[in-house]
Design a protein around this motif. Structure first.
Motif, short mmCIF file in Angstrom:
data_model
loop_
_atom_site.label_atom_id
_atom_site.label_comp_id
_atom_site.label_asym_id
_atom_site.label_seq_id
_atom_site.Cartn_x
_atom_site.Cartn_y
_atom_site.Cartn_z
N ALA A 10 73.20 -89.66 36.37
CA ALA A 10 74.42 -89.89 35.61
C ALA A 10 75.44 -90.66 36.43
N PRO A 11 76.15 -91.63 35.84
CA PRO A 11 76.30 -91.88 34.41
C PRO A 11 75.22 -92.76 33.79
N ALA A 12 74.23 -93.21 34.54
CA ALA A 12 73.14 -94.00 33.94
C ALA A 12 72.28 -93.08 33.08
N ALA A 13 71.72 -93.63 32.04
CA ALA A 13 70.89 -92.85 31.12
C ALA A 13 69.48 -92.70 31.68
N PRO A 14 68.93 -91.49 31.71
CA PRO A 14 67.57 -91.29 32.21
C PRO A 14 66.53 -91.77 31.21
N PRO A 15 65.32 -92.08 31.67
CA PRO A 15 64.25 -92.49 30.75
C PRO A 15 63.79 -91.31 29.91
N ALA A 16 63.23 -91.63 28.75
CA ALA A 16 62.77 -90.59 27.84
C ALA A 16 61.36 -90.14 28.20
N ASN A 17 61.05 -88.93 27.81
CA ASN A 17 59.70 -88.41 27.97
C ASN A 17 58.82 -89.00 26.87
N SER A 18 57.51 -88.92 27.08
CA SER A 18 56.55 -89.39 26.08
C SER A 18 55.63 -88.22 25.74
N PRO A 19 55.29 -88.06 24.46
CA PRO A 19 54.42 -86.93 24.11
C PRO A 19 53.02 -87.04 24.70
N LEU A 33 65.77 -93.29 40.88
CA LEU A 33 65.77 -91.98 40.23
C LEU A 33 65.09 -92.04 38.87
N ALA A 34 65.24 -93.17 38.17
CA ALA A 34 64.57 -93.32 36.88
C ALA A 34 63.06 -93.26 37.05
N SER A 35 62.54 -93.91 38.10
CA SER A 35 61.10 -93.85 38.34
C SER A 35 60.66 -92.45 38.71
N LEU A 36 61.53 -91.70 39.37
CA LEU A 36 61.21 -90.31 39.71
C LEU A 36 61.15 -89.44 38.47
N VAL A 37 62.11 -89.62 37.56
CA VAL A 37 62.09 -88.86 36.30
C VAL A 37 60.79 -89.13 35.54
N THR A 38 60.43 -90.41 35.46
CA THR A 38 59.20 -90.76 34.75
C THR A 38 57.97 -90.16 35.43
N ALA A 39 57.91 -90.24 36.76
CA ALA A 39 56.76 -89.69 37.49
C ALA A 39 56.66 -88.18 37.30
N ALA A 40 57.79 -87.49 37.24
CA ALA A 40 57.76 -86.04 37.01
C ALA A 40 57.25 -85.73 35.61
N TYR A 41 57.69 -86.50 34.60
CA TYR A 41 57.16 -86.32 33.25
C TYR A 41 55.65 -86.55 33.22
N GLN A 42 55.22 -87.63 33.87
CA GLN A 42 53.79 -87.95 33.88
C GLN A 42 52.97 -86.86 34.56
N ALA A 43 53.49 -86.37 35.69
CA ALA A 43 52.77 -85.33 36.42
C ALA A 43 52.70 -84.04 35.62
N GLU A 44 53.80 -83.69 34.93
CA GLU A 44 53.80 -82.50 34.09
C GLU A 44 52.73 -82.60 33.01
N TYR A 45 52.65 -83.75 32.36
CA TYR A 45 51.63 -83.96 31.33
C TYR A 45 50.23 -83.91 31.93
N ALA A 46 50.07 -84.51 33.11
CA ALA A 46 48.75 -84.51 33.77
C ALA A 46 48.28 -83.09 34.05
N TYR A 47 49.18 -82.23 34.52
CA TYR A 47 48.81 -80.85 34.79
C TYR A 47 48.44 -80.12 33.49
N GLU A 48 49.18 -80.38 32.43
CA GLU A 48 48.88 -79.72 31.16
C GLU A 48 47.50 -80.13 30.65
N ARG A 49 47.17 -81.41 30.80
CA ARG A 49 45.85 -81.88 30.36
C ARG A 49 44.73 -81.37 31.25
N ALA A 50 44.99 -81.33 32.56
CA ALA A 50 43.92 -81.00 33.51
C ALA A 50 43.68 -79.50 33.62
N ALA A 51 44.71 -78.69 33.37
CA ALA A 51 44.62 -77.25 33.64
C ALA A 51 43.48 -76.58 32.88
#
Length: 374
Positions: free
Chosen positions: A288-297, A238-256
């Protein structure tokens, strides 16, 4: 654990535009041995030959096995259509159904000659035309998904070391991939039926997220070091999924900003960004209860977007990275939610010009193909 975060917007459901067939042949070699092996039986032997005084022990079929058998029978019942699907036409619904049938495997049937006959898990449906078969298999997978087990880290007393749904998760991952590809095909054959099926998948995912159990008070805070380590290990997918979603969101913002305004990818970019933010939030809640990874700007993108063509490449890489992470988190994600998120990613990839009947080929290389690097 906290309850899953509410959606900030409805789940993305970007319809494929332009009617283009999936580019190239499907990239898939699906767990063939595991699926084919489902039908194997082991007879008890004694001395020089088979004991004929009792039936061989029948394997116990789990709910995912029963669902796989039902989908296999739907695919077996699919006819060639009305003559509009010539043999060798890779863009035809009939060709896609053959690909799906190879991925799912044959129906499961008990051996003949048993002293006490055992019925098959599902009846054989009447012959179906390709579009009807596509709709039927999507409907069956979406209907059965809520009943399938998964490893919930929120369940009170759950032991992260035990993964009772591991085999079911592997089987369902194949079926979810087939369903997503079938929906992409159904949009071109019957758009109204496809929209209804997409709504059914989304509603099922929302219901699954709403029904997730809350963790007991103090779970995680008073856990021993070994218990916390086990929880963190179970939450790694799930942690890798959270990170991949953050990365994809940033990729769309850059590419759009580089996409042509009249392109399908541009039309659905804003909705996809909102949906990816929801995926990150909801996958974090599942951890939860594990802590999710943080987003990166600013994540590092494999391909810097500079024009329309490179922007499309960025989107394809982002969706491939998300699909790989979904596969890694398959055992810890509620099946209806896994189905919905993979379906959204499949439709978004098609909008970026990368439609595929199937996304995974069962190899480690393909599981990480196109993943953005952070």
């Amino acid at each position: 654990m906290h309850a899953p975060a509410p959606r900030s917007a409805p789940l993305s459901r970007t319809e494929p535009r332009g009617g283009a067939a999936p580019a190239g042949p499907p990239r898939r070699t699906v767990l063939a041995a595991a699926l084919a092996g489902t039908g194997l039986l082991v007879a008890a032997t004694s001395g020089c030959g088979l004991r004929l005084d009792r039936d061989p022990e029948m394997p116990a079929l789990g709910p995912a096995d029963v669902l796989r058998d039902a989908v296999a029978r739907i695919l077996a019942a699919a006819g060639a259509g009305d003559g509009t699907d010539p043999a060798g036409d890779a863009s035809s619904p009939a060709a896609a159904l053959r690909v799906f049938a190879a991925a799912v495997g044959p129906p499961w049937n008990p051996p003949e000659g048993l002293r006490s006959p055992v019925p098959a898990p599902n009846p054989d449906p009447a012959p179906l035309k390709p579009a009807a078969a596509l709709e039927a298999l999507i409907t069956r997978i979406a209907s059965d998904a809520p009943e399938l087990p998964f490893v919930s880290l929120a369940a009170e007393g759950a032991d992260p070391e035990e993964e009772p749904s591991a085999e079911h998760a592997d089987t369902f991952a194949v079926l979810a991939d087939v369903s997503a590809g079938a929906l992409l095909r159904l949009y071109r054959a019957d758009a109204d039926a496809a929209r209804a099926a997409a709504d059914r998948i989304r509603d099922s995912a929302e219901a699954a997220l709403a029904s997730l159990p809350r963790p007991a008070d103090g779970v995680g805070a008073e856990a021993s070091g070994s218990e916390q380590a086990e929880t963190d290990l179970a939450a790694a997918g799930l942690a890798s999924l959270v990170t991949a979603a953050y990365q994809a969101e940033y990729a769309y913002e850059r590419a759009a900003v580089h996409l042509r305004e009249d392109s399908p990818a541009a039309a659905g970019a804003r909705e996809r960004i909102t949906a990816l933010a929801a995926v990150a939030a909801q996958a974090s809640a599942l951890m939860a209860p594990a802590a999710p990874p943080a987003n990166s700007p600013a994540w590092e993108l494999r391909t810097p977007p500079r024009d329309h063509a490179s922007a499309l490449t960025v989107l394809l890489e982002a969706e491939d990275g998300l699909a790989a992470a979904l596969h890694a988190a398959r055992a810890q994600t509620p099946p209806p939610v896994l189905l919905d998120w993979l379906t959204d990613s499949t439709l978004a990839r098609a909008a970026a010009g990368g439609g595929q009947d199937l996304r995974w080929d069962g190899t480690a290389a393909s599981a990480t193909a196109g993943e953005a690097r952070g």
